[in-house]
Design a protein around this motif. Structure first.
Motif, PDB file in Angstrom:
ATOM      1  N   ARG A  38      -1.657  -6.459 -13.979  1.00  0.00           N
ATOM      2  CA  ARG A  38      -0.207  -6.227 -13.896  1.00  0.00           C
ATOM      3  C   ARG A  38       0.193  -4.979 -14.678  1.00  0.00           C
ATOM      4  O   ARG A  38       0.976  -4.154 -14.189  1.00  0.00           O
ATOM      5  CB  ARG A  38       0.547  -7.454 -14.393  1.00  0.00           C
ATOM      6  N   GLY A  42       1.662  -1.682 -12.967  1.00  0.00           N
ATOM      7  CA  GLY A  42       2.995  -1.279 -13.415  1.00  0.00           C
ATOM      8  C   GLY A  42       3.037   0.141 -13.931  1.00  0.00           C
ATOM      9  O   GLY A  42       3.984   0.892 -13.661  1.00  0.00           O
ATOM     10  N   GLY A  62       9.192  -4.463 -11.950  1.00  0.00           N
ATOM     11  CA  GLY A  62       8.849  -5.865 -12.200  1.00  0.00           C
ATOM     12  C   GLY A  62       8.902  -6.703 -10.940  1.00  0.00           C
ATOM     13  O   GLY A  62       8.034  -7.550 -10.705  1.00  0.00           O
TER      14      GLY A  62
END
Length: 85
Positions: A38, A42, A62
């Protein structure tokens, strides 16, 4: 001087930070723990989202990270997938 939320204001003339090449990112993801996926995705998505939607870049990034990892990689790989219509 810091902008809202402690972030520096974006310079419209500044070049857009480019994400890691997709092959390098896919390789790095393969060698990373699931907890790191993640964060890595990101870090690559945020500059692209920031360029399109600066005010809400963190929130939009997000939301995109909730998607399947393969779909996120597709967004990073394909400029056509990122195009706003």
């Amino acid at each position: 001087m810091a902008g809202v939320g402690g972030m520096l204001p974006r310079d419209a003339a500044a070049p857009i930070p480019q994400p890691m090449p997709i092959i390098a990112l896919a390789s790095a993801l393969a060698n990373a723990s699931p907890d790191q996926h993640r964060t890595m995705l990101g870090e690559n998505l945020y500059p692209l989202v920031d360029h399109l939607e600066h005010e809400h870049a963190a929130k939009v990034t997000g939301i995109l990270l909730v998607m399947d990892q393969t779909e996120v990689l597709h967004l990073l790989e394909s400029p056509d997938a990122r195009a706003c219509g």
